[in-house]
Design an enzyme around this catalytic site. Structure first.
Site, PDB file in Angstrom:
ATOM      1  N   TYR A  74       1.050  -1.124   0.070  1.00  0.00           N
ATOM      2  CA  TYR A  74      -0.029   0.201   0.146  1.00  0.00           C
ATOM      3  C   TYR A  74       0.762   1.416   0.056  1.00  0.00           C
ATOM      4  O   TYR A  74       0.569   2.174  -0.734  1.00  0.00           O
ATOM      5  CB  TYR A  74      -0.881  -0.195   1.244  1.00  0.00           C
ATOM      6  CG  TYR A  74      -1.845   1.247   1.215  1.00  0.00           C
ATOM      7  CD1 TYR A  74      -2.926   0.932   0.547  1.00  0.00           C
ATOM      8  CD2 TYR A  74      -1.744   2.373   1.676  1.00  0.00           C
ATOM      9  CE1 TYR A  74      -4.130   2.029   0.415  1.00  0.00           C
ATOM     10  CE2 TYR A  74      -2.687   3.360   1.506  1.00  0.00           C
ATOM     11  CZ  TYR A  74      -3.745   3.369   0.941  1.00  0.00           C
ATOM     12  OH  TYR A  74      -4.831   4.121   0.677  1.00  0.00           O
ATOM     13  N   PHE A 126      -7.891  20.877 -24.818  1.00  0.00           N
ATOM     14  CA  PHE A 126      -8.048  19.365 -24.996  1.00  0.00           C
ATOM     15  C   PHE A 126      -9.469  19.237 -24.001  1.00  0.00           C
ATOM     16  O   PHE A 126      -9.496  19.897 -23.021  1.00  0.00           O
ATOM     17  CB  PHE A 126      -7.089  18.523 -24.552  1.00  0.00           C
ATOM     18  CG  PHE A 126      -7.580  17.144 -24.487  1.00  0.00           C
ATOM     19  CD1 PHE A 126      -7.566  16.431 -25.952  1.00  0.00           C
ATOM     20  CD2 PHE A 126      -7.774  16.239 -23.485  1.00  0.00           C
ATOM     21  CE1 PHE A 126      -7.808  15.058 -26.123  1.00  0.00           C
ATOM     22  CE2 PHE A 126      -8.047  15.052 -23.693  1.00  0.00           C
ATOM     23  CZ  PHE A 126      -8.225  14.449 -24.792  1.00  0.00           C
ATOM     24  N   THR A 127     -10.349  18.215 -24.215  1.00  0.00           N
ATOM     25  CA  THR A 127     -11.503  18.194 -23.455  1.00  0.00           C
ATOM     26  C   THR A 127     -11.380  18.142 -22.355  1.00  0.00           C
ATOM     27  O   THR A 127     -12.182  19.012 -21.383  1.00  0.00           O
ATOM     28  CB  THR A 127     -12.389  16.967 -24.131  1.00  0.00           C
ATOM     29  OG1 THR A 127     -11.463  15.817 -23.922  1.00  0.00           O
ATOM     30  CG2 THR A 127     -13.041  17.248 -25.515  1.00  0.00           C
ATOM     31  N   ASP A 217       1.311  19.852 -20.782  1.00  0.00           N
ATOM     32  CA  ASP A 217       0.571  18.546 -21.080  1.00  0.00           C
ATOM     33  C   ASP A 217       1.328  17.988 -21.987  1.00  0.00           C
ATOM     34  O   ASP A 217       1.487  17.914 -23.337  1.00  0.00           O
ATOM     35  CB  ASP A 217      -0.960  18.977 -21.726  1.00  0.00           C
ATOM     36  CG  ASP A 217      -1.739  17.662 -22.257  1.00  0.00           C
ATOM     37  OD1 ASP A 217      -1.047  16.440 -22.167  1.00  0.00           O
ATOM     38  OD2 ASP A 217      -2.831  17.668 -22.184  1.00  0.00           O
ATOM     39  N   LYS A 260      -0.756   7.186 -23.582  1.00  0.00           N
ATOM     40  CA  LYS A 260      -0.398   7.437 -25.207  1.00  0.00           C
ATOM     41  C   LYS A 260       0.944   7.280 -25.256  1.00  0.00           C
ATOM     42  O   LYS A 260       1.515   6.031 -25.487  1.00  0.00           O
ATOM     43  CB  LYS A 260      -0.774   9.017 -25.181  1.00  0.00           C
ATOM     44  CG  LYS A 260      -1.956   9.461 -24.688  1.00  0.00           C
ATOM     45  CD  LYS A 260      -3.140   9.051 -25.297  1.00  0.00           C
ATOM     46  CE  LYS A 260      -4.522   9.444 -24.375  1.00  0.00           C
ATOM     47  NZ  LYS A 260      -4.761  10.641 -24.222  1.00  0.00           N
ATOM     48  N   ARG A 384     -15.182  13.356 -35.620  1.00  0.00           N
ATOM     49  CA  ARG A 384     -15.228  14.449 -35.226  1.00  0.00           C
ATOM     50  C   ARG A 384     -15.508  15.705 -35.832  1.00  0.00           C
ATOM     51  O   ARG A 384     -14.684  16.416 -36.754  1.00  0.00           O
ATOM     52  CB  ARG A 384     -13.586  14.753 -34.892  1.00  0.00           C
ATOM     53  CG  ARG A 384     -12.929  13.945 -33.866  1.00  0.00           C
ATOM     54  CD  ARG A 384     -13.082  14.954 -32.509  1.00  0.00           C
ATOM     55  NE  ARG A 384     -12.542  14.346 -31.085  1.00  0.00           N
ATOM     56  CZ  ARG A 384     -13.537  13.889 -30.238  1.00  0.00           C
ATOM     57  NH1 ARG A 384     -14.795  14.025 -30.213  1.00  0.00           N
ATOM     58  NH2 ARG A 384     -12.926  13.509 -29.046  1.00  0.00           N
ATOM     59  N   PHE A 451     -21.937  12.117 -28.806  1.00  0.00           N
ATOM     60  CA  PHE A 451     -21.327  11.629 -29.983  1.00  0.00           C
ATOM     61  C   PHE A 451     -21.163   9.965 -29.336  1.00  0.00           C
ATOM     62  O   PHE A 451     -20.824   9.138 -30.226  1.00  0.00           O
ATOM     63  CB  PHE A 451     -19.764  12.246 -30.346  1.00  0.00           C
ATOM     64  CG  PHE A 451     -19.015  12.266 -29.143  1.00  0.00           C
ATOM     65  CD1 PHE A 451     -19.086  13.497 -28.413  1.00  0.00           C
ATOM     66  CD2 PHE A 451     -17.829  11.374 -29.100  1.00  0.00           C
ATOM     67  CE1 PHE A 451     -18.205  13.669 -27.446  1.00  0.00           C
ATOM     68  CE2 PHE A 451     -16.956  11.601 -27.942  1.00  0.00           C
ATOM     69  CZ  PHE A 451     -17.016  12.917 -27.113  1.00  0.00           C
TER      70      PHE A 451
END
Ligand SMILES: *Cc1c(COP(=O)(O)O)cnc(C)c1O
Length: 459
Positions: A74, A126-127, A217, A260, A384, A451
């Site tokens: 932990y 970015f969202t 980012d 990514k 998109r 979407f």
């Protein structure tokens, strides 16, 4: 004769995952049952899955071996220290707080640094990044160069910041209203477009003048570094790993979605150089993610991440990764298929308005094109365009975005050059036989992020 050397993969295949082969008749039924929405297809009915590059990478044998070395304590897991060491060595930030994925890190940094009424400039949004900035009381302001919004501009660094726009914003709102500048490498929503080191250096000088930090980012930083090596004068002989360190050194903190660049299925982190920000993040992570030595990740996942970071900045890897995307884009350009240029690092974006000029935007050209490509070959892509853009909250009308795109996102180390050929052949076939396509009508529309779950029928 000039010597050529292809971008071939720096690995060989040790294990395979069979995919189901379907017929066109099967696929017509599957897509009808899915309401002509590729998000509603079952993955077993998909032959080549280009929905996203997030969490879909193939791990190496070293990474799988790392999974077996998971220390699931932990507190104080050995794997955390390996990950911390990898972040320090390859990205150069002093302090690391693990999170379950990128948005966990965005949540923490937004809560720590943004106050109500602040403005957060960025090189396009970015969202999830923007949403966390807004939830913390901030307003996002786009300060990317205008070329980023033009799919036909061949400008090589569409991720650059328009420094005049930024300085004007600082003068207008006051530096104390700008908690940080948010910089993405590469810019996902612009089509995987890089920022140059020259621009980033000028941005650093400008923000230093006003004592404003830069939050990075760094989701696709190695891909950005590769584009700098390929396109920015003076970097052709510099290893990608060195360019990555140079980018990070120009920023103060970073959020990472390791799903990514970093070649793992899940995970992320927040990194920074400021001790005080670190102490706050290390405290806040306990509330939302988990203890500061796991932050929502299993020990084994931190080990795979530590190894993935090491592999992700190797020139041979990144050259093949981006090379594969460029290969597919090059084939489509040669076939005359309209795509966003220049070709980005993680995917290809088809211009559905140009491919289906007979459809007005309210007949959902990109949604239609994605469904047609699936029926033709079993290749799954993503809309998109107008469906993703949703409705105007005040008028209730559709938002009509300028770009109506289909995204073909390439997972890392997963598909072969023959797969790329099949994709290109299918897109070309649909493009050349598109005259009879009539478009779609929406028959079910969810209230939020429509979407994902909207359903359609053929006109
Ligand atoms: C995916 C992504 C994120 C969010 O990361 P998650 O791991 O999906 O939470 C943030 N920024 C960019 C540029 C991304 O591509």
């Amino acid at each position: 004769m000039e010597r050529t050397r292809s971008w071939a993969e720096p690995y060989k295949i040790k294990m395979v995952e069979p995919v189901f082969m379907t017929t066109q008749e099967d696929r017509e039924r599957f897509i009808r049952e899915a309401g002509y929405n590729t998000f509603l297809l079952r993955s077993r009915d998909v032959y080549i899955d280009l929905l996203t590059d997030s969490g879909t990478s193939a791990m190496s044998d070293r990474q799988w071996a790392g999974i077996m070395m998971g220390d699931e304590a932990y507190a104080g897991s050995e794997n955390f220290y390996h990950m911390e060491e990898a972040v320090r060595r390859y990205y150069g930030y002093k302090y690391v707080v693990p999170t379950h994925q990128g948005r966990g890190a965005e949540h923490l940094i937004s809560q720590i640094m943004i106050k109500k009424g602040d403005f957060v400039p960025g090189n396009m949004y970015f969202t999830t990044t923007r949403l966390h900035q807004e939830l913390a009381g901030g307003t996002f302001v786009d300060v990317i160069v205008d070329e980023a919004h033009d799919p036909e501009s061949n400008f090589p660094f569409k991720g650059n910041v328009n420094l005049e726009k930024l300085e004007q914003l600082i003068k207008e709102k006051g530096a104390d209203k700008i908690p940080y500048v948010s910089i993405a490498t590469t810019v996902n929503m612009a089509g995987g477009q890089p920022i140059s080191l020259g621009n980033l250096r000028e941005l650093r000088a400008l923000t230093n003048k006003y004592s404003i930090p830069i939050v990075h980012d760094m989701t696709r930083v190695a891909e950005n570094a590769f584009m700098i090596q390929q396109k920015e004068p003076g970097y052709a002989d510099k290893p990608v790993a060195e360019i990555v360190l140079e980018i990070c050194a120009l920023t103060d903190a970073a959020t990472m979605s390791s799903k990514k660049d970093a070649l793992v299925s899940i995970g992320g982190f927040l990194a920074m150089n400021d001790k005080e920000v670190f102490e706050k993040a290390r405290n806040l992570v306990v509330v939302y993610e988990g203890l500061h030595t796991y932050g929502g990740m299993a020990g084994r996942d931190m080990e795979a991440l530590a190894i993935g970071i090491t592999e992700s900045v190797q020139d041979s890897h990144i050259r093949a990764r981006v090379g594969q995307v460029q290969y597919l884009g090059g084939k489509l350009l040669a076939a005359g298929v309209p795509i966003v240029r220049p070709i980005g690092t993680h995917g290809i974006f088809l211009d559905a308005k140009k491919i289906l000029p007979q459809l007005t935007q309210d007949k959902f050209p990109a949604q239609t094109l994605a469904a047609e490509i699936y029926v033709d070959s079993g290749v799954r892509t993503m809309e998109r365009g107008i469906v993703s853009a949703g409705r105007n909250a005040e008028t209730g009308e559709h938002n009509y975005p300028k770009l109506e795109l289909v995204r073909l996102t390439i997972p890392r180390r997963v598909y072969t050059q023959a797969h790329m050929d099949v994709i290109a052949e299918s897109v070309q076939y649909v493009f050349e036989n598109s005259q009879a396509i009539r478009g779609l009508e929406m028959v079910h529309e969810p209230k939020y992020l429509r979407f994902f779950q909207a359903r359609f029928k053929k006109i």
